[in-house]
Design a protein around this motif. Structure first.
Motif, mmCIF file in Angstrom:
data_model
loop_
_atom_site.group_PDB
_atom_site.id
_atom_site.type_symbol
_atom_site.label_atom_id
_atom_site.label_comp_id
_atom_site.label_asym_id
_atom_site.label_seq_id
_atom_site.Cartn_x
_atom_site.Cartn_y
_atom_site.Cartn_z
ATOM 1 N N MET A 1 41.033 36.445 27.542
ATOM 2 C CA MET A 1 40.781 37.692 28.249
ATOM 3 C C MET A 1 40.169 37.448 29.624
ATOM 4 S SD MET A 1 41.905 39.811 26.087
ATOM 5 C CE MET A 1 41.438 41.249 27.004
ATOM 6 N N TYR A 2 39.447 36.332 29.781
ATOM 7 C CA TYR A 2 38.674 36.108 31.001
ATOM 8 C C TYR A 2 39.296 34.988 31.796
ATOM 9 C CZ TYR A 2 34.762 34.484 33.885
ATOM 10 O OH TYR A 2 33.962 34.083 34.916
ATOM 11 N N THR A 3 39.715 35.249 33.010
ATOM 12 C CA THR A 3 40.264 34.216 33.866
ATOM 13 C C THR A 3 39.458 34.155 35.142
ATOM 14 O OG1 THR A 3 41.822 35.834 34.749
ATOM 15 C CG2 THR A 3 42.599 34.432 32.969
ATOM 16 N N PRO A 4 38.979 32.949 35.516
ATOM 17 C CA PRO A 4 38.196 32.823 36.748
ATOM 18 C C PRO A 4 39.011 33.293 37.948
ATOM 19 C CG PRO A 4 38.054 30.819 35.421
ATOM 20 C CD PRO A 4 39.123 31.675 34.810
ATOM 21 N N HIS A 5 38.334 33.840 38.924
ATOM 22 C CA HIS A 5 39.011 34.313 40.121
ATOM 23 C C HIS A 5 38.085 34.101 41.304
ATOM 24 C CE1 HIS A 5 36.409 37.628 39.075
ATOM 25 N NE2 HIS A 5 36.542 38.075 40.299
ATOM 26 N N THR A 6 38.640 34.194 42.475
ATOM 27 C CA THR A 6 37.837 34.042 43.681
ATOM 28 C C THR A 6 37.023 35.299 43.906
ATOM 29 O OG1 THR A 6 39.546 32.655 44.628
ATOM 30 C CG2 THR A 6 37.939 33.596 46.158
ATOM 31 N N PRO A 7 35.723 35.182 44.136
ATOM 32 C CA PRO A 7 34.909 36.373 44.379
ATOM 33 C C PRO A 7 35.456 37.156 45.565
ATOM 34 C CG PRO A 7 33.518 34.438 44.050
ATOM 35 C CD PRO A 7 34.924 33.955 44.156
ATOM 36 N N PRO A 8 35.369 38.488 45.524
ATOM 37 C CA PRO A 8 35.891 39.303 46.625
ATOM 38 C C PRO A 8 35.130 39.036 47.909
ATOM 39 C CG PRO A 8 34.583 40.630 45.117
ATOM 40 C CD PRO A 8 34.766 39.295 44.479
ATOM 41 N N LEU A 9 35.778 39.318 49.037
ATOM 42 C CA LEU A 9 35.127 39.113 50.329
ATOM 43 C C LEU A 9 33.861 39.937 50.467
ATOM 44 C CD1 LEU A 9 38.236 39.000 52.703
ATOM 45 C CD2 LEU A 9 36.887 37.082 51.834
ATOM 46 N N SER A 10 33.846 41.102 49.812
ATOM 47 C CA SER A 10 32.654 41.958 49.866
ATOM 48 C C SER A 10 31.709 41.632 48.730
ATOM 49 C CB SER A 10 33.063 43.435 49.792
ATOM 50 O OG SER A 10 33.774 43.680 48.596
ATOM 51 N N GLY A 11 31.555 40.343 48.442
ATOM 52 C CA GLY A 11 30.732 39.905 47.316
ATOM 53 C C GLY A 11 29.265 40.152 47.527
ATOM 54 N N PRO A 12 28.439 39.788 46.553
ATOM 55 C CA PRO A 12 27.022 40.124 46.570
ATOM 56 C C PRO A 12 26.251 39.304 47.582
ATOM 57 C CG PRO A 12 27.524 38.716 44.709
ATOM 58 C CD PRO A 12 28.817 39.050 45.359
ATOM 59 N N PRO A 13 25.120 39.830 48.044
ATOM 60 C CA PRO A 13 24.249 39.025 48.882
ATOM 61 C C PRO A 13 23.742 37.839 48.076
ATOM 62 C CG PRO A 13 23.468 41.297 48.726
ATOM 63 C CD PRO A 13 24.587 41.138 47.760
ATOM 64 N N SER A 14 23.350 36.789 48.764
ATOM 65 C CA SER A 14 22.848 35.608 48.080
ATOM 66 C C SER A 14 21.608 35.933 47.281
ATOM 67 C CB SER A 14 22.522 34.516 49.104
ATOM 68 O OG SER A 14 21.810 33.467 48.477
ATOM 69 N N THR A 15 21.535 35.417 46.059
ATOM 70 C CA THR A 15 20.339 35.612 45.252
ATOM 71 C C THR A 15 19.258 34.621 45.620
ATOM 72 O OG1 THR A 15 21.322 34.199 43.556
ATOM 73 C CG2 THR A 15 21.581 36.564 43.285
ATOM 74 N N ASP A 16 19.518 33.827 46.693
ATOM 75 C CA ASP A 16 18.480 32.941 47.192
ATOM 76 C C ASP A 16 17.522 33.673 48.121
ATOM 77 O OD1 ASP A 16 19.615 30.827 45.839
ATOM 78 O OD2 ASP A 16 20.910 30.271 47.523
ATOM 79 N N SER A 17 17.772 34.976 48.395
ATOM 80 C CA SER A 17 16.876 35.740 49.253
ATOM 81 C C SER A 17 15.515 35.857 48.598
ATOM 82 C CB SER A 17 17.454 37.143 49.500
ATOM 83 O OG SER A 17 17.666 37.790 48.276
ATOM 84 N N PRO A 18 14.453 35.965 49.395
ATOM 85 C CA PRO A 18 13.099 35.986 48.824
ATOM 86 C C PRO A 18 12.936 37.126 47.841
ATOM 87 C CG PRO A 18 13.044 35.722 51.201
ATOM 88 C CD PRO A 18 14.450 36.052 50.846
ATOM 89 N N PRO A 19 12.461 36.853 46.642
ATOM 90 C CA PRO A 19 12.268 37.912 45.646
ATOM 91 C C PRO A 19 11.017 38.696 45.936
ATOM 92 C CG PRO A 19 11.525 35.831 44.755
ATOM 93 C CD PRO A 19 12.087 35.533 46.114
ATOM 94 N N SER B 1 18.438 32.520 39.196
ATOM 95 C CA SER B 1 19.582 32.210 40.048
ATOM 96 C C SER B 1 20.876 32.416 39.271
ATOM 97 C CB SER B 1 19.508 30.767 40.556
ATOM 98 O OG SER B 1 19.529 29.848 39.475
ATOM 99 N N LEU B 2 21.867 32.919 39.970
ATOM 100 C CA LEU B 2 23.215 33.021 39.438
ATOM 101 C C LEU B 2 23.974 31.738 39.752
ATOM 102 C CD1 LEU B 2 24.163 36.614 40.670
ATOM 103 C CD2 LEU B 2 23.333 35.984 38.404
ATOM 104 N N ASP B 3 24.987 31.460 38.996
ATOM 105 C CA ASP B 3 25.905 30.388 39.352
ATOM 106 C C ASP B 3 26.897 30.980 40.344
ATOM 107 O OD1 ASP B 3 27.924 28.464 39.544
ATOM 108 O OD2 ASP B 3 27.578 27.756 37.501
ATOM 109 N N THR B 4 26.696 30.699 41.620
ATOM 110 C CA THR B 4 27.493 31.342 42.665
ATOM 111 C C THR B 4 28.933 30.846 42.693
ATOM 112 O OG1 THR B 4 26.672 29.699 44.238
ATOM 113 C CG2 THR B 4 25.479 31.796 44.105
ATOM 114 N N ARG B 5 29.257 29.838 41.877
ATOM 115 C CA ARG B 5 30.650 29.402 41.788
ATOM 116 C C ARG B 5 31.464 30.305 40.870
ATOM 117 N NH1 ARG B 5 28.950 23.578 39.744
ATOM 118 N NH2 ARG B 5 27.744 25.039 38.462
#
Length: 550
Positions: A1-19, A371-375
């Motif tokens: 059911m789940y196939t990896p795909h390239t994240p959309p160009l309008s993807g999320p901001p980096s979760t490396d931003s200061p919390p 952190s998310l796995d940004t890949r």
């Protein structure tokens, strides 16, 4: 059911931003999810609402409240699968209420568990097949079946399946003493509060928790205990504001009326008022339970380090436009409440940009400095910049998407919500295009407007829709999924039936009074707040997290 795909160009901001500022100990998380809550009906979004929700109102007063939050799909299982994964339904095959979620798709429970959290679920999540999806423990079973029995069948578009919604929920609306929903939510609340009391008695070294409490109210059928029905005695129950005759409805709404058994059913005003009154009462029931959970947090000294999130999977039309339940992209069906409270870190505020409940996963991970796995693919965006009052650069994320392939449609039905504009598009229907600021009841379809300025905006939305979705390919994926599940379901019903429904695992040998520990030691371990051997209460600061008997 789940196939990896390239994240959309309008993807999320980096979760490396200061919390947001965190203490040394990561905060606990209490995620309260109610079922079928229509945000436009709540007092926090509509001051004239007759619905009595003092606890939710009080929580909102110390929360970041998102006034324009949407579900990814206006149906229980697809919406919840998207919510827990941060991915839109087409990315995970979440087509209808019998679509399985792949065991290899990370959820917020996986991500938080990886960050050291104890991830616990009490209540409904409507998983099909595998029932944990990263949760370390489920305290209850689910209220709905975890099998393929509720699969939609586009091969027979005119056939109305027996388990679809029907008019009986409306016509039989009223007070009750017991119902399936009350039985379920009372178990959910008992197990949830017991879990919170248990966490208060743990040592300081215990892991932080993420407890998801998922109530089935105020979902239909429209009935509620008389205590809550009586709260609206003498209260004027307003009728729906918009009435549209069946023959004047858009094509999708006409199909919904048919699939819900409402096409030939004249619902009298009294039945409509009774159904809405029961729904209002059910919302007050949810509100009381929200208050109960917050009280337990405070009583146990957990409130100062617990993030509280309140949301829903989708809304309810409640008779607006002649429609009931959900399954459409009108505001009553698709707009949901979303608030996040963390009194030590977040200032209360209202946030008006468009967001989605798929944003909850990256937001929770960001809030705990994880952190998310940004890949890996992620359609949701962290809302922490909004929470911090630092929304610079977030303007491009003021667009949310909805996808629906469940009952009532015969082809993929998609939504783009951006700014004040909303496009609803389906290959077999005329597109719908609304400006919800100028037309909050969505009565004027601007897809047919001759105004050049409006035409330009409409064509830009249509261009994005056709670039984003391959409607033919999605249609074929849905049909293949429906057909394969029907083959499996037909086979699984023959002979011995092996249920996928979750069976909670309780160890009676570890509960209450048992012979493996001295009685006095057992009683001291179970008592909260703790006392010493002379019965003297220990100071709350010392008591919290003490391992009794030390």
């Amino acid at each position: 059911m789940y196939t990896p795909h390239t994240p959309p160009l309008s993807g999320p901001p980096s979760t490396d931003s200061p919390p947001v500022g965190l203490s040394d100990r990561k905060p606990n998380i209490l995620f309260i999810l109610a079922d079928q809550v229509s945000a436009p009906l709540l007092r926090i979004h509509n001051e004239s609402s007759p619905i009595k929700t003092p606890h939710i109102d009080a929580l909102a007063a110390k929360s970041a409240v998102f006034t324009s939050a949407y579900c990814a799909s206006p149906l229980c299982a697809p919406s919840r699968s998207s919510l827990v994964t941060g991915l839109l339904p087409t990315k995970i095959g979440a087509w209808d209420n019998a679509s399985p979620l792949g065991v290899d798709v990370p959820t917020y429970a996986h991500y938080l568990r990886r960050e050291g959290y104890e991830t616990v679920l009490a209540g409904k999540m409507h998983f099909i097949g595998e029932q944990l999806h990263g949760f370390e423990e489920r305290l209850t079973s689910d209220i709905y079946p975890g099998d393929f029995g509720w699969a939609v069948n586009w091969d027979e578009p005119d056939r109305r399946l027996e388990w679809y919604h029907n008019a009986s929920s409306i016509l039989q609306a009223g007070p009750c003493v017991r119902s399936n929903q009350l039985d379920f939510d009372e178990e959910v609340m008992f197990k949830s509060t017991r879990y919170l009391y248990s966490t208060a008695r743990r040592p300081p070294s215990a892991r932080p928790f993420c407890l998801t409490v998922s109530l089935t109210h105020p979902h239909d059928p429209y009935t509620i205990h008389r205590e809550y029905w009586d709260r609206y005695e003498g209260v004027e129950i307003p009728l729906p504001q918009v009435k549209i005759q069946a023959e004047q409805q858009d094509a999708h709404s006409q199909r919904l009326l048919k699939v819900c058994g409402l096409s030939d059913e004249e619902i009298p005003d009294e039945a409509i008022r009774r159904a809405r009154r029961a729904y209002f009462g059910a919302m007050s029931y949810v509100d009381d339970n929200v208050g109960k959970l917050l009280h337990v947090l405070k009583e146990c000294g957990l409130d100062d380090n617990t993030v509280v999130v309140f949301s829903s999977d989708h809304g309810d039309m409640l008779g607006e436009r002649g429609l009931w339940y959900k399954m459409s992209f009108f505001e009553g069906s698709t707009r949901v409440p979303l608030m996040i409270s963390d009194p030590r870190r977040l200032a209360p505020k209202y946030i008006h940009q468009n967001v989605s409940n798929i944003d909850i996963l990256p937001t929770l991970v960001d809030l705990v400095n994880g952190s998310l796995d940004t890949r890996l693919p992620m359609d949701g965006n962290s809302l922490v910049p909004y929470l911090n009052g630092n929304a610079n650069g977030m303007a491009k994320y003021d667009t949310v998407y909805g996808e629906y392939c469940g009952e009532g449609t015969i082809a993929p039905l998609m939504m783009i919500r951006s700014g004040n504009w909303k496009l609803v598009v389906c290959p077999v229907d005329q597109p719908q295009f609304f400006n919800t600021n100028n037309d909050p009841h969505e009565l004027h379809n601007l897809a047919t407007s001759t105004d050049p300025a409006i035409q330009e905006v409409f064509f830009s939305f249509m261009k994005e829709a056709n670039a984003r979705w391959d409607f033919t390919a999605i249609h074929n994926q849905v049909l293949t999924s429906q057909r394969t599940r029907r083959v499996c379901w037909d086979a699984l019903r023959q002979g011995r039936f092996e249920s996928w429904d979750y069976q909670p695992n309780e160890q009676a040998s570890n509960k209450y009074i048992r012979s493996n520990l001295p009685l006095d030691e057992l009683e001291l371990m179970a008592r909260y707040p703790p006392v010493d051997a002379m019965g003297r209460e220990k100071p709350r600061g010392q008591a919290k997290g003490i391992a009794w008997g030390e």
